[in-house]
Design a protein around this motif. Structure first.
Motif, PDB file in Angstrom:
ATOM      1  N   LEU A  37    -102.787  53.021 -23.806  1.00 33.57           N
ATOM      2  CA  LEU A  37    -103.393  53.225 -24.877  1.00 33.57           C
ATOM      3  C   LEU A  37    -104.679  52.316 -25.154  1.00 33.57           C
ATOM      4  N   TYR A  38    -104.651  51.213 -25.017  1.00 28.71           N
ATOM      5  CA  TYR A  38    -105.835  50.106 -25.144  1.00 28.71           C
ATOM      6  C   TYR A  38    -106.905  50.658 -24.108  1.00 28.71           C
ATOM      7  N   GLY A  94     -97.556  44.793 -35.399  1.00 29.61           N
ATOM      8  CA  GLY A  94     -98.323  44.170 -36.266  1.00 29.61           C
ATOM      9  C   GLY A  94     -99.538  43.042 -35.724  1.00 29.61           C
ATOM     10  N   SER A  95     -99.213  42.708 -34.273  1.00 30.58           N
ATOM     11  CA  SER A  95     -99.886  42.072 -33.638  1.00 30.58           C
ATOM     12  C   SER A  95    -101.414  42.407 -33.596  1.00 30.58           C
ATOM     13  N   ALA A  96    -102.182  41.364 -33.386  1.00 31.16           N
ATOM     14  CA  ALA A  96    -103.880  41.908 -33.266  1.00 31.16           C
ATOM     15  C   ALA A  96    -104.110  42.720 -31.990  1.00 31.16           C
ATOM     16  N   GLU A 100    -105.782  46.298 -32.714  1.00 32.47           N
ATOM     17  CA  GLU A 100    -106.839  46.610 -32.214  1.00 32.47           C
ATOM     18  C   GLU A 100    -106.571  48.077 -31.505  1.00 32.47           C
ATOM     19  N   THR A 101    -105.434  48.143 -30.784  1.00 31.17           N
ATOM     20  CA  THR A 101    -105.115  49.276 -29.915  1.00 31.17           C
ATOM     21  C   THR A 101    -105.356  50.687 -30.939  1.00 31.17           C
ATOM     22  N   GLY A 102    -104.860  50.465 -32.089  1.00 29.16           N
ATOM     23  CA  GLY A 102    -104.765  51.614 -33.108  1.00 29.16           C
ATOM     24  C   GLY A 102    -105.993  51.759 -33.769  1.00 29.16           C
TER      25      GLY A 102
END
Length: 187
Positions: A37-38, A94-96, A100-102
């Motif tokens: 996804l990233y 909730g990680s960075a 960022e992926t979302g």
């Protein structure tokens, strides 16, 4: 996971060059359902991926039933776990990395997405694995096809019913209904 996403991109380029195809289909298990996804969302994969299927994916990051959030609040414990399982930092809900992926949404219009999850997964909960609903998203739960299938996080990649579901998602025109039978939660 950012390094892994770049490696996925390099491999996709190799496959596209070798086959002459315009797009690839990706199937990933666990963090292999988050890393692509990233790649799709931030490394140019949107134009190179036709279908992305996550099997027991950590789509929205995982909490391990709150344990990972506890660890995040205690730096020594977090560091100790991170040395053994480096993906914990990026893969925690909730990680960075997950945030960022979302950014811009977890999905892109030109890609078909599916998640295949189990209600018996003790690592990734359904809410952590599924993508937001959309016209190009299918969130599939194995037990909706076969209630007596007790497959879990570690056994899904060996489970014939899960594999049939994945094959059907990759090629809907030749889909065959999974043959339901009891599956124990053991490898």
């Amino acid at each position: 996971m950012r390094v892994s996403a770049r490696q996925v991109g390099e491999f996709v380029e190799t496959v596209l060059a070798a086959t002459g195809a315009d797009r690839v289909d990706l199937v990933g298990h666990s963090q292999g359902g988050l890393v692509p996804l990233y790649f799709i969302n931030h490394l140019g994969g949107e134009s190179k991926v036709g279908t992305m299927i996550g099997v027991a994916p950590a789509t929205n990051g995982i909490s391990a039933y709150g344990i990972l959030h506890f660890l995040a609040a205690h730096s020594q414990a977090k560091d100790a776990v991170g040395k053994v399982i480096p993906a914990v930092d990026d893969g925690t809900a909730g990680s960075a990395f997950v945030t960022e992926t979302g950014e811009g949404g977890m999905t892109r219009p030109g890609v078909e997405y599916a998640t295949v999850s189990s209600r018996h997964d003790l690592v990734v909960q359904l809410s952590e694995s599924q993508l937001p609903p959309g016209p190009n998203v299918s969130n599939v739960v194995v037990q909706d096809f076969c209630p007596e299938n007790l497959t879990n996080h570690g056994t899904m990649v060996y489970d014939d019913i899960t594999l049939r579901i994945v094959r059907n998602l990759l090629d809907p025109e030749t889909a065959v209904a999974p043959a339901c039978h009891p599956v124990a939660p053991l490898p």
